[in-house]
Write a protein that holds these residues in place. Structure first.
Motif, PDB file in Angstrom:
ATOM      1  N   ARG A   1      41.926  32.891  29.229  1.00  0.00           N
ATOM      2  CA  ARG A   1      41.120  33.781  29.019  1.00  0.00           C
ATOM      3  C   ARG A   1      40.455  33.627  27.647  1.00  0.00           C
ATOM      4  NH1 ARG A   1      44.694  38.782  30.618  1.00  0.00           N
ATOM      5  NH2 ARG A   1      46.147  37.061  29.780  1.00  0.00           N
ATOM      6  N   CYS A   2      39.164  33.666  27.345  1.00  0.00           N
ATOM      7  CA  CYS A   2      38.654  33.661  25.897  1.00  0.00           C
ATOM      8  C   CYS A   2      37.636  34.268  25.766  1.00  0.00           C
ATOM      9  CB  CYS A   2      38.624  32.050  25.536  1.00  0.00           C
ATOM     10  SG  CYS A   2      37.477  31.269  26.780  1.00  0.00           S
TER      11      CYS A   2
ATOM     12  N   ILE B   1      41.487  40.486  17.302  1.00  0.00           N
ATOM     13  CA  ILE B   1      40.504  39.761  18.117  1.00  0.00           C
ATOM     14  C   ILE B   1      39.646  40.545  19.082  1.00  0.00           C
ATOM     15  CG2 ILE B   1      40.065  37.609  19.367  1.00  0.00           C
ATOM     16  CD1 ILE B   1      42.274  36.558  17.895  1.00  0.00           C
ATOM     17  N   PHE B   2      40.592  41.146  19.934  1.00  0.00           N
ATOM     18  CA  PHE B   2      40.167  42.063  21.228  1.00  0.00           C
ATOM     19  C   PHE B   2      40.274  43.515  21.068  1.00  0.00           C
ATOM     20  CE2 PHE B   2      42.688  38.415  22.564  1.00  0.00           C
ATOM     21  CZ  PHE B   2      41.618  37.333  22.653  1.00  0.00           C
TER      22      PHE B   2
ATOM     23  N   LYS C   1      41.042  40.752  38.353  1.00  0.00           N
ATOM     24  CA  LYS C   1      42.024  39.867  37.611  1.00  0.00           C
ATOM     25  C   LYS C   1      42.046  40.591  36.361  1.00  0.00           C
ATOM     26  CE  LYS C   1      40.882  35.737  40.297  1.00  0.00           C
ATOM     27  NZ  LYS C   1      40.165  34.286  40.189  1.00  0.00           N
ATOM     28  N   GLU C   2      43.303  39.872  35.788  1.00  0.00           N
ATOM     29  CA  GLU C   2      43.698  39.892  34.225  1.00  0.00           C
ATOM     30  C   GLU C   2      42.575  39.420  33.548  1.00  0.00           C
ATOM     31  OE1 GLU C   2      47.227  39.049  33.115  1.00  0.00           O
ATOM     32  OE2 GLU C   2      48.424  40.703  34.220  1.00  0.00           O
ATOM     33  N   ARG C   3      41.899  39.984  32.490  1.00  0.00           N
ATOM     34  CA  ARG C   3      40.675  39.386  31.844  1.00  0.00           C
ATOM     35  C   ARG C   3      40.475  39.852  30.481  1.00  0.00           C
ATOM     36  NH1 ARG C   3      35.868  42.433  32.522  1.00  0.00           N
ATOM     37  NH2 ARG C   3      36.307  44.374  33.862  1.00  0.00           N
ATOM     38  N   LEU C   4      39.521  39.490  29.735  1.00  0.00           N
ATOM     39  CA  LEU C   4      39.094  39.885  28.429  1.00  0.00           C
ATOM     40  C   LEU C   4      37.669  40.195  28.783  1.00  0.00           C
ATOM     41  CD1 LEU C   4      40.473  36.917  26.052  1.00  0.00           C
ATOM     42  CD2 LEU C   4      41.596  39.279  26.586  1.00  0.00           C
TER      43      LEU C   4
ATOM     44  N   LEU D   1      27.572  32.127  27.370  1.00  0.00           N
ATOM     45  CA  LEU D   1      28.409  33.477  28.088  1.00  0.00           C
ATOM     46  C   LEU D   1      29.750  33.028  28.520  1.00  0.00           C
ATOM     47  CD1 LEU D   1      26.677  36.157  30.097  1.00  0.00           C
ATOM     48  CD2 LEU D   1      28.930  35.249  30.835  1.00  0.00           C
ATOM     49  N   SER D   2      30.703  33.916  28.175  1.00  0.00           N
ATOM     50  CA  SER D   2      32.066  33.703  28.685  1.00  0.00           C
ATOM     51  C   SER D   2      32.378  34.928  29.552  1.00  0.00           C
ATOM     52  CB  SER D   2      33.081  33.594  27.719  1.00  0.00           C
ATOM     53  OG  SER D   2      34.300  33.513  28.067  1.00  0.00           O
ATOM     54  N   ASP D   3      32.870  34.869  30.808  1.00  0.00           N
ATOM     55  CA  ASP D   3      33.155  35.882  31.435  1.00  0.00           C
ATOM     56  C   ASP D   3      34.418  36.400  31.205  1.00  0.00           C
ATOM     57  OD1 ASP D   3      35.183  33.899  32.665  1.00  0.00           O
ATOM     58  OD2 ASP D   3      33.962  34.081  34.673  1.00  0.00           O
ATOM     59  N   GLY D   4      35.300  35.947  30.318  1.00  0.00           N
ATOM     60  CA  GLY D   4      36.599  36.596  30.051  1.00  0.00           C
ATOM     61  C   GLY D   4      37.783  36.017  30.731  1.00  0.00           C
ATOM     62  N   THR D   5      37.505  35.448  32.026  1.00  0.00           N
ATOM     63  CA  THR D   5      38.559  34.883  32.852  1.00  0.00           C
ATOM     64  C   THR D   5      38.807  33.562  32.826  1.00  0.00           C
ATOM     65  OG1 THR D   5      37.047  34.354  34.686  1.00  0.00           O
ATOM     66  CG2 THR D   5      37.724  36.655  34.530  1.00  0.00           C
TER      67      THR D   5
END
Length: 582
Positions: free
Chosen positions: A132-133, A23-24, A78-81, A95-99
């Motif tokens: 996180r997504c 996925i990532f 921060k921890e993020r995607l 839009l998703s910022d990953g946090t």
């Protein structure tokens, strides 16, 4: 060359599963605007959404900041995607910022040189606590199959993908085959955001959660918003619904144990000529208490003043004239004679009835064994040269090429209904290797390209008449793409344009491979050996970029291929294979 590089988030130490890599690990950092195929977007290291537009052939305007994700200074630490975005309409961006925060943005006149900056229509967390997504898909819902609401109300469905670690159950902990990979599950957050009128803000009207054991190869919301399409290994199910409770299915082991505890109503056995069905009746039952009705295609066995022992349509027709029944003590035997022209082995007596238990007749088992004896041997390949009628040569798995290998676990394409929480349609695609997904029409769900034999087949979804279901169709054929992609060990991205005139693969670094559809030749080509005249040929082209930077994204339109590296955007004009950079 960009003044600021592309924002890239690497996998962390706790993101080690196959789910995370699928996925990532191979994020496409370049996004094409399907409504304006000359415009692409990426997010830079300062969390600016940068817009690049091709104006004349391969001439590219300078990158323009069209939106800045809020709170970049604090959230990026921060921890993020990776931040991700999707265009469900010509004037809306998700839009998703990953946090864990999601944005619905107004994007009026995208691609125009004087277009205003994007405005926030809605901002909120995906769930509580925040997860996180990334955006897997977003769709602007239609009020019906053919028209869209004109009163200003709009509904956007979003699929947001993340991975969750679950603690193993007591049963799994005691299992000797406990696999650490199984502790990770894939979660699809299905959010429905609605604006009731033109001036009112968006709000979350429905929230559903879908769980699966494996990372999906494909996920999209149906245009009507009633269901989602998912392709992947294992089972996917809705586990949460904000508007109605989700009924949990009983485990298969519980169902099997209950079925095993239930005594069979009857037993039966068969030969090629007849069947014998045996019932156990109450003590003291007389022949006058039994009612057996035999017709060529139906059977009914009943006790007077009692329930029916067996009734319904037979699997095949019988010869009633030689079919009988007999009562001996508590044992009632019904003999059914098969018709001479339909002497087949039956899988069941009455269609759909599973209350009986089947026993193999010993004589019939011996006959079947004798018939299959010539196909087996105590020796390994006793006749390799075919001297005694065997195969001309032996074959084994070592003779298969790498591109002939398929996934060990079977994959399925399902339609999961959002109202009933049930899988309404399912098709096995386990023998059709997934190649890539492609957006053939901005107003429809993406197409999924599967391998069939050695070719690649993009399968798209088209609107169908109300009540007739969803129609998936074969959009094109990419000849030998299955073999081609298997030979590219460094392949990172694959795609095709909306008109499917070509397909393109790119390596992790530098190389881009273009495979065109067959085109007519000016003069026919003749095979000297077979004499066959070839009127169409397919062209294959290789483009080598002038840098060694990692390729971070790729998008395709009918006329151009866009390649993103950490510092440059390459535009390849497909018609004459010329390249421009910025």
């Amino acid at each position: 060359m960009f003044h600021t590089g592309v924002d890239v988030v690497q996998l962390s130490e706790d993101q080690y599963s196959v789910h995370h890599v699928r996925i990532f690990g191979l994020t496409n950092h370049l996004v094409l605007d399907q409504w304006n195929p000359n415009t692409v977007y990426f997010i830079d290291q300062h969390w600016n959404v940068r817009e690049l537009t091709v104006t004349i052939d391969t001439q590219i305007d300078s990158p323009r900041t069209i939106f800045t994700i809020p709170d970049a200074a604090t959230k990026r630490a921060k921890e993020r995607l990776n931040a991700s975005l999707w265009f469900p309409a010509s004037d809306i961006c998700v839009l998703s910022d990953g946090t864990g925060e999601l944005y619905i943005l107004s994007t009026v006149t995208r691609g125009a040189s004087d277009a205003p900056r994007w405005k926030i229509l809605w901002r909120g967390k995906v769930s509580e606590p925040a997860v996180r997504c990334v955006v897997a898909h977003a769709s602007l819902r239609k009020t019906d199959m053919f028209s869209q609401s004109e009163d200003g109300s709009r509904t956007v469905d979003c699929l947001l993908l993340h991975i969750k670690k679950e603690e193993p159950t007591a049963e799994e902990e005691n299992s000797e085959t406990l696999n650490t990979e199984t502790s990770f599950v894939t979660i699809l957050e299905w959010l429905t955001l609605t604006r009731t009128a033109g001036d009112t803000p968006f709000s979350v009207s429905h929230h559903r959660q879908i769980k699966g054991k494996a990372a999906p190869l494909y996920a999209a919301v149906e245009e009507t918003g009633r269901a989602v399409f998912i392709a992947g290994e294992g089972k996917y199910e809705i586990v949460y619904d904000s508007l109605k409770p989700v009924e949990k299915e009983k485990k298969d082991s519980e169902k099997d144990s209950k079925e095993a505890e239930r005594d069979p109503t009857y037993t039966w056995t068969q030969t090629m000529e007849d069947l014998t069905v045996t019932f156990t009746v109450p003590q003291g039952t007389q022949k006058s208490d039994i009612d057996v009705v035999l017709t060529p295609n139906r059977l009914a066995v009943e006790l007077k003043n009692g329930p029916a022992l067996l009734q319904g349509p037979l699997f095949r027709d019988i010869d009633v004239s030689v079919s009988t029944w007999i009562l001996e003590g508590r044992k009632l035997e019904v003999g059914l004679a098969k018709k001479e022209d339909e002497m087949l082995m039956w899988p069941e007596v009455v269609v759909g009835d599973q209350m009986g238990e089947y026993f193999v007749d010993p004589d019939q088992a011996r006959i079947i064994h004798d018939r299959l004896a010539h196909l087996t041997s105590d020796e390994l390949n006793p006749d390799p040269r075919g001297k005694n009628g065997g195969a001309s040569s032996s074959s084994n798995c070592q003779m298969l090429e790498e591109c002939d290998a398929y996934p060990e676990n079977f994959s399925c394409m399902i339609r999961l209904d959002g109202e009933t929480h049930q899988v309404t349609n399912s098709v096995n695609i386990g023998t059709n290797q997934w190649l890539f997904n492609a957006q053939l029409d901005p107003q429809k769900v993406p197409a999924i390209c599967l391998r069939h034999d050695v070719d690649g087949l993009p399968i798209g979804n088209q609107e169908s008449l109300p009540g007739s279901g969803n129609a998936w169709f074969h959009a094109a054929t990419f000849n030998a793409l299955g073999y081609v992609q298997a030979s590219k060990r460094d392949k990172k991205f694959a795609s095709c344009p909306p008109d499917t005139s070509y397909t393109v693969l790119c390596d992790c670094v530098r190389h881009v491979y273009i495979y065109r559809q067959p085109e007519g030749t000016m003069s026919p080509v003749k095979n000297r050996k077979t004499g066959k005249v070839v009127t169409e040929i397919s062209k294959q082209q290789l483009v080598s970029l002038d840098c060694q930077d990692n390729i971070l994204g790729m998008q395709t339109s009918n006329e151009r291929i866009f390649i993103l590296t950490s510092q440059r955007l390459y535009v390849i004009r497909v018609n004459d294979v010329t390249t421009a950079t910025t």
